[in-house]
Enzyme design. Structure first.
Site, short mmCIF file in Angstrom:
data_model
loop_
_atom_site.label_atom_id
_atom_site.label_comp_id
_atom_site.label_asym_id
_atom_site.label_seq_id
_atom_site.Cartn_x
_atom_site.Cartn_y
_atom_site.Cartn_z
CB THR A 195 -2.24 -8.98 -3.14
OG1 THR A 195 -3.20 -8.01 -2.78
CG2 THR A 195 -1.86 -8.84 -4.59
NE ARG A 223 -7.24 1.10 -3.28
CZ ARG A 223 -6.39 0.08 -3.21
NH1 ARG A 223 -6.74 -1.11 -3.66
NH2 ARG A 223 -5.19 0.23 -2.70
N GLY A 225 -6.18 -0.10 -7.00
CA GLY A 225 -4.87 -0.07 -6.35
C GLY A 225 -3.76 -0.14 -7.37
CG ASP A 226 -0.15 -1.93 -6.04
OD1 ASP A 226 -1.20 -2.20 -5.41
OD2 ASP A 226 0.90 -2.59 -5.92
CB THR A 246 1.79 -7.75 -2.15
OG1 THR A 246 0.87 -7.73 -1.05
CG2 THR A 246 3.11 -8.32 -1.65
N GLY A 247 0.99 -4.78 -1.10
CA GLY A 247 1.08 -3.81 -0.01
C GLY A 247 0.06 -2.71 -0.20
N GLY A 249 -1.46 -0.15 -1.96
CA GLY A 249 -1.35 0.16 -3.38
C GLY A 249 -1.08 1.62 -3.70
N1 ASP Z 1 -1.60 -3.87 -3.36
C1 ASP Z 1 -2.97 -4.26 -3.21
C2 ASP Z 1 -3.85 -3.05 -3.38
O1 ASP Z 1 -3.53 -2.00 -2.84
C3 ASP Z 1 -3.28 -4.89 -1.89
C4 ASP Z 1 -2.30 -5.92 -1.36
O2 ASP Z 1 -1.23 -6.13 -1.94
O3 ASP Z 1 -2.60 -6.59 -0.37
O4 ASP Z 1 -4.87 -3.15 -3.99
#
Ligand code: ASP
Length: 326
Positions: A195, A223, A225-226, A246-247, A249
């Site tokens: 991301t 879906r 995410g965050d 990032t991570g 979500g």
């Molecule tokens: N945070 C993002 C999500 O969950 C994915 C990512 O940061 O790689 O959609």
């Protein structure tokens, strides 16, 4: 004539210096970028290619802020560059859903006014970050999703909001990636991409933050995410900081991570660096990922609890950093 130019240049320097001091800022401008948290990339070819894109994006951010444009402009321009690259999980390089389609999310927020805009699950917009900014400016809403967001984009008929065919996002790499994850094969470092996000502080003391993503590979259709959720993956408030996450979500949504960092600073008088450290190391409510931020004084943080996080940062005091490997 030359003397006049000199006097004008000096006056401008004094003006911006005074402005910076009035804001309690330690630096005239600052910018930080992430290219996603995940395992550390070891492939030198991927490292070099991603480094080059980050260098270009950082250069764009610096030039925008040096020219006296706003932090919102810097965030949008930087993220557009990353969205146009197939090397990051955003825009062109967005990962595929379980259905093999693209559903892209993005958010932008203005720390001066708390105005914000977000889009979720868009399928035909080349640069979702620009569409998020349009939601912020041209509607009374904060978040538009799926078909409604795509229709809004098409109706805008704006050169900044380019409409593309689904094939644009179906890069060979992403199709192969989805196939391998479906078959439960381990993905190599080469295939782990992230991301993107950016936080900037401009010469006027205004912070902006933005995030753009394809989400998680093999995610369910529908879906979110965050990244498109204000307060989870993105937040900005001039009195505290700007944050982009990032991570995984779902972790960031459950714990309202970006807002929690702001709240810790605002109500708990915590410094941004330690607030970010605490949320990343919370044993009771664990999260997996990385966080970048700039506080109201211009201090930058880039932290993660994964194997790596591509990142870049610069400020008017001479900081210039790009890190892709770990
Ligand atoms: N945070 C993002 C999500 O969950 C994915 C990512 O940061 O790689 O959609």
């Amino acid at each position: 004539m030359k003397q006049l130019e000199l006097v004008m240049a000096l006056s401008l320097m004094v003006f911006f210096g005074a402005l910076a001091m009035a804001n309690g800022k330690q630096t005239e401008y600052a910018i930080v970028i992430h290219g996603g948290a995940g395992s550390a990339t070891t492939d030198p070819v991927v490292i070099a290619a991603r480094q080059a894109v980050l260098e270009k994006a950082l250069g764009m951010g610096i030039a925008t802020l040096e020219a006296g444009d706003t932090s919102l402009d810097a965030v949008e321009k930087v993220i557009r560059i990353l969205e146009d690259s197939p090397l990051f999980n955003a825009g062109r390089g967005g990962v595929l859903t379980a259905k093999g389609t693209n559903e892209l999310d993005a958010t932008i927020m203005n720390g001066k006014t708390r105005a914000c805009g977000a889009v979720g699950g868009v399928t035909k917009v080349k640069n979702p970050i620009s569409l998020a900014r349009k939601v912020m400016i041209e509607t009374r809403h904060v978040l538009l999703v799926a078909e409604g967001a795509d229709v809004f984009a098409t109706d805008l008929d704006d050169p900044m909001i380019e409409i593309v065919e689904p094939e644009y996002f179906r890069t060979e790499k992403q199709v192969e990636r989805l196939r391998r994850i479906r078959e439960k094969e381990q993905l190599s470092d080469r295939e782990k991409m992230g991301t993107v996000g950016c936080v900037a502080l401009d010469k006027y003391g205004n912070i902006a933050a933005g995030t753009s993503t394809g989400g998680l590979v093999n995610k369910k259709h529908g879906r979110l995410g965050d990244s498109p959720i204000i307060g989870a993956g993105t937040y900005a408030d001039n009195t505290t900081c700007g944050i982009s996450c990032t991570g995984v979500g779902e972790d960031f949504i459950r714990n309202a991570i970006a807002y929690d960092i702001h709240a810790r600073m605002r109500y708990g008088k915590q410094k941004m660096e330690s607030a970010v450290k605490d949320v990343l190391n919370n044993e009771k409510h664990p999260i997996v990922g990385g966080i970048i931020g700039i506080d109201h004084r211009g201090f930058i943080t880039m932290q993660f609890n994964t194997g790596g996080m591509a990142r870049a940062a610069a400020d008017s005091k001479g900081l210039h950093l790009i890190e892709v490997g770990k």
